[in-house]
Design a protein around this motif. Structure first.
Motif, PDB file in Angstrom:
ATOM      1  N   GLY A  66       1.003  -1.173  -0.174  1.00  0.00           N
ATOM      2  CA  GLY A  66       0.168  -0.240   0.216  1.00  0.00           C
ATOM      3  C   GLY A  66       1.076   1.031   0.338  1.00  0.00           C
ATOM      4  O   GLY A  66       0.297   2.283  -0.296  1.00  0.00           O
ATOM      5  N   ALA A  67       1.433   0.953  -0.351  1.00  0.00           N
ATOM      6  CA  ALA A  67       2.950   2.159  -0.482  1.00  0.00           C
ATOM      7  C   ALA A  67       4.018   2.230  -1.392  1.00  0.00           C
ATOM      8  O   ALA A  67       3.888   2.227  -2.616  1.00  0.00           O
ATOM      9  CB  ALA A  67       3.929   2.107   0.688  1.00  0.00           C
ATOM     10  N   THR A  68       4.247   3.919  -1.662  1.00  0.00           N
ATOM     11  CA  THR A  68       4.748   4.652  -2.771  1.00  0.00           C
ATOM     12  C   THR A  68       6.137   4.856  -2.552  1.00  0.00           C
ATOM     13  O   THR A  68       6.237   5.088  -1.826  1.00  0.00           O
ATOM     14  CB  THR A  68       4.387   5.742  -3.446  1.00  0.00           C
ATOM     15  OG1 THR A  68       3.198   5.668  -3.316  1.00  0.00           O
ATOM     16  CG2 THR A  68       5.097   6.716  -3.906  1.00  0.00           C
ATOM     17  N   TYR A  69       7.059   4.807  -3.155  1.00  0.00           N
ATOM     18  CA  TYR A  69       8.392   4.301  -2.582  1.00  0.00           C
ATOM     19  C   TYR A  69       9.203   5.332  -3.868  1.00  0.00           C
ATOM     20  O   TYR A  69       9.806   4.862  -5.322  1.00  0.00           O
ATOM     21  CB  TYR A  69       9.317   3.182  -2.827  1.00  0.00           C
ATOM     22  CG  TYR A  69       8.883   2.158  -1.567  1.00  0.00           C
ATOM     23  CD1 TYR A  69       9.468   2.198  -0.196  1.00  0.00           C
ATOM     24  CD2 TYR A  69       7.132   1.610  -1.611  1.00  0.00           C
ATOM     25  CE1 TYR A  69       7.821   0.898   1.200  1.00  0.00           C
ATOM     26  CE2 TYR A  69       7.321   0.543  -1.571  1.00  0.00           C
ATOM     27  CZ  TYR A  69       7.038   0.560   0.216  1.00  0.00           C
ATOM     28  OH  TYR A  69       7.166  -0.403   1.336  1.00  0.00           O
ATOM     29  N   ASP A  70       9.728   6.568  -3.573  1.00  0.00           N
ATOM     30  CA  ASP A  70      10.377   7.443  -4.366  1.00  0.00           C
ATOM     31  C   ASP A  70      11.989   6.766  -4.004  1.00  0.00           C
ATOM     32  O   ASP A  70      12.330   7.016  -3.577  1.00  0.00           O
ATOM     33  CB  ASP A  70      10.542   8.507  -3.596  1.00  0.00           C
ATOM     34  CG  ASP A  70       9.424   9.674  -4.236  1.00  0.00           C
ATOM     35  OD1 ASP A  70       8.209   8.694  -3.791  1.00  0.00           O
ATOM     36  OD2 ASP A  70       8.696  10.217  -2.604  1.00  0.00           O
ATOM     37  N   ILE A  71      12.212   7.287  -5.338  1.00  0.00           N
ATOM     38  CA  ILE A  71      13.743   6.913  -6.377  1.00  0.00           C
ATOM     39  C   ILE A  71      14.704   8.196  -6.737  1.00  0.00           C
ATOM     40  O   ILE A  71      13.665   7.884  -8.098  1.00  0.00           O
ATOM     41  CB  ILE A  71      13.802   5.330  -5.939  1.00  0.00           C
ATOM     42  CG1 ILE A  71      15.324   4.942  -6.825  1.00  0.00           C
ATOM     43  CG2 ILE A  71      13.435   4.608  -7.530  1.00  0.00           C
ATOM     44  CD1 ILE A  71      16.014   3.636  -6.981  1.00  0.00           C
ATOM     45  N   ASP A  72      14.709   9.302  -6.397  1.00  0.00           N
ATOM     46  CA  ASP A  72      15.428  10.358  -7.901  1.00  0.00           C
ATOM     47  C   ASP A  72      16.513  11.052  -7.456  1.00  0.00           C
ATOM     48  O   ASP A  72      16.882  12.289  -7.598  1.00  0.00           O
ATOM     49  CB  ASP A  72      13.849  11.379  -7.757  1.00  0.00           C
ATOM     50  CG  ASP A  72      13.636  12.136  -6.175  1.00  0.00           C
ATOM     51  OD1 ASP A  72      14.568  11.365  -4.860  1.00  0.00           O
ATOM     52  OD2 ASP A  72      12.827  12.919  -6.353  1.00  0.00           O
ATOM     53  N   GLY A  73      17.422  10.652  -6.332  1.00  0.00           N
ATOM     54  CA  GLY A  73      18.069  11.025  -6.475  1.00  0.00           C
ATOM     55  C   GLY A  73      18.529  12.324  -4.957  1.00  0.00           C
ATOM     56  O   GLY A  73      19.761  12.790  -5.856  1.00  0.00           O
ATOM     57  N   GLY A  74      17.658  12.075  -4.814  1.00  0.00           N
ATOM     58  CA  GLY A  74      17.561  14.058  -3.767  1.00  0.00           C
ATOM     59  C   GLY A  74      16.863  14.730  -4.541  1.00  0.00           C
ATOM     60  O   GLY A  74      17.393  15.688  -4.281  1.00  0.00           O
ATOM     61  N   GLU A  75      16.321  14.996  -6.066  1.00  0.00           N
ATOM     62  CA  GLU A  75      15.670  15.709  -6.920  1.00  0.00           C
ATOM     63  C   GLU A  75      15.098  16.603  -6.399  1.00  0.00           C
ATOM     64  O   GLU A  75      14.979  17.608  -6.898  1.00  0.00           O
ATOM     65  CB  GLU A  75      15.687  15.031  -8.409  1.00  0.00           C
ATOM     66  CG  GLU A  75      14.753  15.872  -9.150  1.00  0.00           C
ATOM     67  CD  GLU A  75      14.754  15.279 -10.900  1.00  0.00           C
ATOM     68  OE1 GLU A  75      14.560  16.008 -11.580  1.00  0.00           O
ATOM     69  OE2 GLU A  75      14.541  13.787 -10.674  1.00  0.00           O
ATOM     70  N   GLN A  76      13.920  15.971  -5.561  1.00  0.00           N
ATOM     71  CA  GLN A  76      12.766  16.419  -5.184  1.00  0.00           C
ATOM     72  C   GLN A  76      13.429  17.919  -3.908  1.00  0.00           C
ATOM     73  O   GLN A  76      12.779  18.921  -3.572  1.00  0.00           O
ATOM     74  CB  GLN A  76      11.363  16.050  -4.381  1.00  0.00           C
ATOM     75  CG  GLN A  76      10.623  14.697  -5.324  1.00  0.00           C
ATOM     76  CD  GLN A  76      10.221  13.987  -4.541  1.00  0.00           C
ATOM     77  OE1 GLN A  76       9.179  13.796  -4.671  1.00  0.00           O
ATOM     78  NE2 GLN A  76      10.837  12.697  -4.634  1.00  0.00           N
ATOM     79  N   LEU A  77      14.451  17.368  -3.202  1.00  0.00           N
ATOM     80  CA  LEU A  77      15.128  18.133  -2.493  1.00  0.00           C
ATOM     81  C   LEU A  77      15.687  19.395  -2.425  1.00  0.00           C
ATOM     82  O   LEU A  77      16.158  20.376  -2.027  1.00  0.00           O
ATOM     83  CB  LEU A  77      15.960  17.436  -1.234  1.00  0.00           C
ATOM     84  CG  LEU A  77      15.684  16.082  -0.350  1.00  0.00           C
ATOM     85  CD1 LEU A  77      16.514  15.626  -0.130  1.00  0.00           C
ATOM     86  CD2 LEU A  77      14.623  15.874   0.175  1.00  0.00           C
ATOM     87  N   VAL A  78      16.179  19.303  -4.101  1.00  0.00           N
ATOM     88  CA  VAL A  78      16.736  20.788  -4.780  1.00  0.00           C
ATOM     89  C   VAL A  78      16.231  21.485  -5.333  1.00  0.00           C
ATOM     90  O   VAL A  78      15.283  21.456  -6.614  1.00  0.00           O
ATOM     91  CB  VAL A  78      17.596  19.950  -5.998  1.00  0.00           C
ATOM     92  CG1 VAL A  78      18.518  21.141  -6.896  1.00  0.00           C
ATOM     93  CG2 VAL A  78      18.713  18.985  -5.419  1.00  0.00           C
ATOM     94  N   ALA A  79      16.405  22.492  -5.045  1.00  0.00           N
ATOM     95  CA  ALA A  79      15.246  23.881  -5.458  1.00  0.00           C
ATOM     96  C   ALA A  79      15.059  24.310  -6.972  1.00  0.00           C
ATOM     97  O   ALA A  79      16.623  23.915  -7.930  1.00  0.00           O
ATOM     98  CB  ALA A  79      15.438  25.115  -5.277  1.00  0.00           C
ATOM     99  N   ARG A  80      14.200  24.277  -7.647  1.00  0.00           N
ATOM    100  CA  ARG A  80      14.551  24.011  -9.110  1.00  0.00           C
ATOM    101  C   ARG A  80      14.315  26.132  -9.301  1.00  0.00           C
ATOM    102  O   ARG A  80      13.685  26.814  -8.814  1.00  0.00           O
ATOM    103  CB  ARG A  80      12.979  23.932  -9.751  1.00  0.00           C
ATOM    104  CG  ARG A  80      13.522  21.762  -9.412  1.00  0.00           C
ATOM    105  CD  ARG A  80      12.079  21.516  -9.991  1.00  0.00           C
ATOM    106  NE  ARG A  80      11.901  19.944 -10.140  1.00  0.00           N
ATOM    107  CZ  ARG A  80      10.459  19.229 -10.070  1.00  0.00           C
ATOM    108  NH1 ARG A  80       9.734  19.866 -10.673  1.00  0.00           N
ATOM    109  NH2 ARG A  80      10.952  18.246  -9.573  1.00  0.00           N
TER     110      ARG A  80
END
Length: 253
Positions: free
Chosen positions: A239-253
Motif C-alpha cells: 500500500g505504499a509509494t517508494y520514491d527513488i530520485d536521487g534527492g531531486e525533490q530536495l533541490v530547488a528548481r
C-alpha cells in the motif's frame, strides 16, 4: 598474540528461487533491468513488450520461460495474456506506459483518454486480471513518477497521474489483501525512453543532475531494479509509494 576477531562476510542465497516474476514492459529500460535482477535472484521470468524483436532478444538473454508481445493498454489482449498464464504467480511488475506532456487546452480528448489509459486504467486492468492469479503475499508492483508533483504548464496530465497513482495503490492494497500492492515513483532515470524524449538535450540533463543531485550521479535502471526486487522480497511492504530520485525533490528548481 593478537586477539582480534575475524568477521566473515555474511553470505545470503538468492531470494526469489522458484518464484515467478511477470514483467509487463520487460524488454527495455527499467523493466528489463528488473527482470535481469530478478533472474539473478533465481526467479522464473515471463516478459511482455510491444516490440517482438526486442522482446525476443531480452527473453533469450535472460532465459525467460515465456515472452508475449502485445500492447498492454489493449484490455482484450491484456485479459488474454493473464488467462494464458500459469494458475499461480508470485510477482507482477508493470513498467509499460510513458509520460505525457502538453498544455491541457491544446490536448484533444482522445489524447487525454489515451494518456490516462496508459496509467490509471492499465493499473486497474492489471489488478483485476491478476487478482485470481497472484498468490497470497505475492506482489503487484507499478511504476509512477515524482516529476509531476509540482504543477506547471504542460504537466496537467502528468500531475493528475502522479497524484492519483498512490491513492489507487493504497486502495488496491486493501481490496486485494493479502496480495501486496506497491508503487515505485521515480524521478529522472537514464533509460532509452529518457533518451528518446530528450534527444539532443540528454547529455545536458545528465550533467545538470550530476552537479545538483545530492547523490552526485544520475539514477539508472539498476537502482530502480534493486528497489523493485526488495519490495518483492520484503513481505511487510504494501500500500505504499517508494520514491527513488536521487534527492531531486530536495533541490530547488
Amino acid at each position: 598474540m593478537s586477539t582480534a576477531t575475524i568477521v566473515s562476510p555474511i553470505r545470503r542465497g538468492p531470494e526469489l528461487v522458484g518464484q515467478s516474476v511477470v514483467v509487463i514492459g520487460g524488454s527495455a529500460g527499467i523493466g528489463l533491468e528488473t527482470a535481469r535482477r530478478a533472474r539473478a535472484e533465481g526467479a522464473k521470468l515471463i516478459l511482455t513488450g510491444r516490440d517482438p524483436d526486442r522482446l525476443q532478444r531480452a527473453a533469450s538473454e535472460l532465459g525467460a520461460l515465456d515472452a508475449v508481445a502485445f500492447d498492454a493498454t489493449d484490455p482484450a489482449a491484456l485479459e488474454q495474456f493473464f488467462r494464458n498464464l500459469p494458475a499461480t504467480l508470485d510477482h507482477v511488475m508493470v513498467t509499460a506506459g510513458r509520460p505525457h506532456y502538453g498544455r491541457l487546452l491544446d490536448m484533444d480528448f482522445e489524447q487525454a483518454r489515451r494518456a490516462l489509459d496508459e496509467h490509471l486504467l492499465l493499473m486497474l486492468q492489471v489488478a483485476r486480471n491478476a487478482a485470481l492469479k497472484v498468490r497470497p503475499g505475492g506482489t503487484l508492483l507499478f511504476m509512477g513518477g515524482t516529476g509531476g508533483r509540482r504543477p506547471g504548464i504542460g504537466l496537467g496530465i502528468a500531475s493528475t497521474v502522479t497524484a492519483a497513482l498512490p491513492a489507487l495503490t493504497a486502495n488496491l492494497a486493501l481490496e486485494l489483501a493479502p496480495i501486496r500492492v506497491n508503487l515505485i515513483a521515480a524521478g529522472f532515470v537514464d533509460t532509452p525512453l529518457s533518451a528518446s524524449l530528450l534527444g539532443d538535450e540528454l547529455e545536458n540533463r545528465r550533467n545538470q543532475l550530476r552537479a545538483t543531485l545530492p547523490i552526485r550521479r544520475v539514477v539508472v535502471p539498476a537502482d530502480v531494479a534493486a528497489l523493485a526486487v526488495h519490495i518483492m522480497t520484503n513481505t511487510a511492504l504494501t500500500g505504499a509509494t517508494y520514491d527513488i530520485d536521487g534527492g531531486e525533490q530536495l533541490v530547488a528548481r
